[in-house]
Scaffold this motif. Structure first.
Motif, PDB file in Angstrom:
ATOM      1  N   LYS A   1       0.839  -1.209   0.000  1.00 29.89           N
ATOM      2  CA  LYS A   1       0.000   0.000   0.000  1.00 29.89           C
ATOM      3  C   LYS A   1       0.875   1.261   0.000  1.00 29.89           C
ATOM      4  O   LYS A   1       0.550   2.253  -0.663  1.00 29.89           O
ATOM      5  N   LEU A   2       1.969   1.192   0.748  1.00 32.18           N
ATOM      6  CA  LEU A   2       2.858   2.355   0.793  1.00 32.18           C
ATOM      7  C   LEU A   2       3.499   2.603  -0.573  1.00 32.18           C
ATOM      8  O   LEU A   2       3.677   3.752  -0.985  1.00 32.18           O
TER       9      LEU A   2
ATOM     10  N   THR B   1      15.037  20.395  -7.411  1.00 31.61           N
ATOM     11  CA  THR B   1      14.847  20.789  -8.814  1.00 31.61           C
ATOM     12  C   THR B   1      13.628  20.089  -9.427  1.00 31.61           C
ATOM     13  O   THR B   1      13.358  20.246 -10.613  1.00 31.61           O
ATOM     14  N   GLY B   2      12.947  19.302  -8.609  1.00 31.61           N
ATOM     15  CA  GLY B   2      11.692  18.682  -9.046  1.00 31.61           C
ATOM     16  C   GLY B   2      11.847  17.355  -9.753  1.00 31.61           C
ATOM     17  O   GLY B   2      10.951  16.916 -10.472  1.00 31.61           O
ATOM     18  N   LYS B   3      12.979  16.704  -9.560  1.00 31.09           N
ATOM     19  CA  LYS B   3      13.192  15.411 -10.239  1.00 31.09           C
ATOM     20  C   LYS B   3      12.349  14.319  -9.571  1.00 31.09           C
ATOM     21  O   LYS B   3      12.559  14.011  -8.381  1.00 31.09           O
ATOM     22  N   PRO B   4      11.427  13.698 -10.300  1.00 29.23           N
ATOM     23  CA  PRO B   4      10.564  12.677  -9.704  1.00 29.23           C
ATOM     24  C   PRO B   4      11.340  11.473  -9.176  1.00 29.23           C
ATOM     25  O   PRO B   4      10.966  10.882  -8.164  1.00 29.23           O
ATOM     26  N   GLU B   5      12.454  11.126  -9.855  1.00 26.14           N
ATOM     27  CA  GLU B   5      13.239   9.950  -9.419  1.00 26.14           C
ATOM     28  C   GLU B   5      13.816  10.198  -8.021  1.00 26.14           C
ATOM     29  O   GLU B   5      13.891   9.266  -7.197  1.00 26.14           O
ATOM     30  N   ALA B   6      14.227  11.424  -7.780  1.00 31.06           N
ATOM     31  CA  ALA B   6      14.792  11.756  -6.469  1.00 31.06           C
ATOM     32  C   ALA B   6      13.722  11.635  -5.387  1.00 31.06           C
ATOM     33  O   ALA B   6      13.978  11.070  -4.309  1.00 31.06           O
ATOM     34  N   TRP B   7      12.532  12.131  -5.700  1.00 26.94           N
ATOM     35  CA  TRP B   7      11.427  12.019  -4.744  1.00 26.94           C
ATOM     36  C   TRP B   7      11.098  10.556  -4.480  1.00 26.94           C
ATOM     37  O   TRP B   7      10.841  10.159  -3.340  1.00 26.94           O
ATOM     38  N   ASP B   8      11.097   9.769  -5.549  1.00 27.21           N
ATOM     39  CA  ASP B   8      10.770   8.356  -5.416  1.00 27.21           C
ATOM     40  C   ASP B   8      11.766   7.668  -4.466  1.00 27.21           C
ATOM     41  O   ASP B   8      11.354   6.918  -3.575  1.00 27.21           O
ATOM     42  N   ALA B   9      13.040   7.957  -4.647  1.00 25.16           N
ATOM     43  CA  ALA B   9      14.066   7.325  -3.807  1.00 25.16           C
ATOM     44  C   ALA B   9      13.932   7.778  -2.344  1.00 25.16           C
ATOM     45  O   ALA B   9      14.072   6.958  -1.427  1.00 25.16           O
ATOM     46  N   LEU B  10      13.678   9.062  -2.161  1.00 21.72           N
ATOM     47  CA  LEU B  10      13.543   9.574  -0.783  1.00 21.72           C
ATOM     48  C   LEU B  10      12.324   8.971  -0.086  1.00 21.72           C
ATOM     49  O   LEU B  10      12.393   8.541   1.073  1.00 21.72           O
ATOM     50  N   PHE B  11      11.220   8.924  -0.794  1.00 22.55           N
ATOM     51  CA  PHE B  11       9.997   8.380  -0.193  1.00 22.55           C
ATOM     52  C   PHE B  11      10.151   6.878   0.087  1.00 22.55           C
ATOM     53  O   PHE B  11       9.674   6.370   1.098  1.00 22.55           O
ATOM     54  N   ARG B  12      10.836   6.209  -0.839  1.00 24.38           N
ATOM     55  CA  ARG B  12      11.042   4.764  -0.656  1.00 24.38           C
ATOM     56  C   ARG B  12      11.860   4.514   0.621  1.00 24.38           C
ATOM     57  O   ARG B  12      11.601   3.586   1.376  1.00 24.38           O
ATOM     58  N   ARG B  13      12.850   5.381   0.838  1.00 22.23           N
ATOM     59  CA  ARG B  13      13.716   5.236   2.020  1.00 22.23           C
ATOM     60  C   ARG B  13      12.912   5.424   3.320  1.00 22.23           C
ATOM     61  O   ARG B  13      13.154   4.739   4.309  1.00 22.23           O
ATOM     62  N   TYR B  14      11.956   6.347   3.320  1.00 23.75           N
ATOM     63  CA  TYR B  14      11.291   6.698   4.581  1.00 23.75           C
ATOM     64  C   TYR B  14       9.874   6.148   4.737  1.00 23.75           C
ATOM     65  O   TYR B  14       9.283   6.288   5.805  1.00 23.75           O
ATOM     66  N   GLN B  15       9.319   5.552   3.682  1.00 21.88           N
ATOM     67  CA  GLN B  15       7.888   5.217   3.754  1.00 21.88           C
ATOM     68  C   GLN B  15       7.548   4.257   4.905  1.00 21.88           C
ATOM     69  O   GLN B  15       6.590   4.511   5.651  1.00 21.88           O
ATOM     70  N   LEU B  16       8.340   3.207   5.078  1.00 26.43           N
ATOM     71  CA  LEU B  16       8.000   2.236   6.123  1.00 26.43           C
ATOM     72  C   LEU B  16       8.274   2.770   7.544  1.00 26.43           C
ATOM     73  O   LEU B  16       7.384   2.682   8.406  1.00 26.43           O
ATOM     74  N   PRO B  17       9.466   3.344   7.803  1.00 23.15           N
ATOM     75  CA  PRO B  17       9.670   3.916   9.146  1.00 23.15           C
ATOM     76  C   PRO B  17       8.622   4.965   9.505  1.00 23.15           C
ATOM     77  O   PRO B  17       8.130   5.001  10.636  1.00 23.15           O
TER      78      PRO B  17
END
Lengths: 149, 183
Positions: free
Chosen positions: A18-19, B17-33
């Motif tokens: 889901k995340l 700078t609005g790069k979606p890949e960077a956001w994806d990596a950052l969110f992936r790193r923090y989503q579960l914690p």
């Protein structure tokens, strides 16, 4: 043996699907907004370059933005023109309608001239003949009246 | 705090700078914690997912407010923490700071990674988390999940440093007792 961190993360590992979906949605949203920002920026740049857009921009920025002002100004001018027209229609007929009275007018002018001459003549004559009523300045007396001892 | 890698700081720079890949990596790193932290406070799966999503959106929207790139993690957690507070709709009540307790705080507490629990103690840990008052639970979770420093926890929760120390001390004491009592 596990750390509390490992225990906590493992317990919620099931939520990752889901995340992932949430993350993908948000990233797609960021991507879309990024693209739309770029599209707006590029279209604005293109618009500024073309000549027809220059006229359109001039119309928009100069006229359309102040349209109420321009409408008001036009209304004022229309009122002024209307008043001017009305005043012109109220004035009596001009010289073209009184051509028959020209001899009479000339006679009146002649009479006015004669009267002006009569009035001016007596005023000029006494000033030439009568002496000045006030004493003359000492410089006008002449050197003959001075006595050197 | 868990070491912030240089690549994470680069990701934050790219995200600016609005790069979606960077956001994806950052969110992936923090989503579960982040989800674990929110869930353990809110105790509702759907609400927790919503809060995580809103936190991500707000992070993307207000990234220019982040002053230090290396603090991205604690900044993201502070957004989520605020969302939790909004979720409860309760006025935040600051506990009075107990100076006497502060004096007793042990400075030689082990690092979060040094707390090792046996399999049979896992349930006890979760039970303890349930029993802890929310402010203490919040501090303990931030300490364990991301190993945030006391200053960072104070910034995330919007409390005084002394209060954070006090709460963490109380929570750790309870955890230590739990470990010692378990045969």
């Amino acid at each position: 043996m596990k750390t509390p961190r490992q225990i906590l993360l493992e317990r919620h590992r099931a939520a990752e699907t889901k995340l992932d979906r949430i993350r993908q949605d948000v990233v797609a949203q960021i991507h879309r907004s990024q693209q739309s920002d770029e599209a707006v920026t590029s279209s604005q740049t293109d618009d500024r370059r073309s000549p027809e857009s220059f006229v359109a921009r001039l119309w928009l920025e100069l006229i359309w933005v102040n349209r109420s002002f321009w409408a008001g100004l036009s209304a004022v001018w229309l009122i002024i023109l209307a008043l001017n027209q009305a005043a012109a229609e109220g004035v009596p007929a001009g010289p073209a309608g009184s051509m028959a009275d020209v001899p009479a007018m000339l006679a009146i002018v002649q009479e006015q001239k004669r009267l002006a001459l009569d009035l001016s003549e007596p005023a000029i004559r006494p000033s030439l003949e009568t002496p000045r009523p006030w004493p003359r300045p000492r410089t006008d007396l002449g050197l003959s009246n001075l006595q050197i001892t | 705090m868990l070491a912030v890698s240089e690549s994470e700081q680069t990701l934050v720079l790219d995200a600016r700078t609005g790069k979606p890949e960077a956001w994806d990596a950052l969110f992936r790193r923090y989503q579960l914690p982040l989800y674990v932290y929110v869930f353990e406070l809110v105790r509702n799966e759907q609400a927790s997912l919503d809060i995580v999503q809103e936190s991500f959106i707000n992070a993307a929207r207000y990234l220019e407010r982040l002053q230090v790139d290396a603090k991205f993690g604690s900044w993201l957690f502070s957004i989520a923490h605020q969302k939790c507070l909004q979720h409860w709709r309760k006025p935040k009540v600051e506990e009075p700071f107990d100076a006497a307790e502060f004096e007793q705080l042990a400075e030689d507490d082990p690092d979060p990674s040094e707390w090792l629990l046996r399999k049979e103690q896992e349930e006890d840990l979760m039970r303890l988390l349930n029993q802890l008052p929310l402010p203490h639970r919040s501090v303990l979770l931030l300490h364990f999940i991301e190993e945030f420093s006391l200053e960072e926890i104070a910034a995330i929760t919007g409390t005084l440093l002394g209060t954070v120390k006090s709460r963490l001390h109380y929570a750790k004491k309870a955890l230590r007792k739990l470990i010692e009592d378990t045969p």
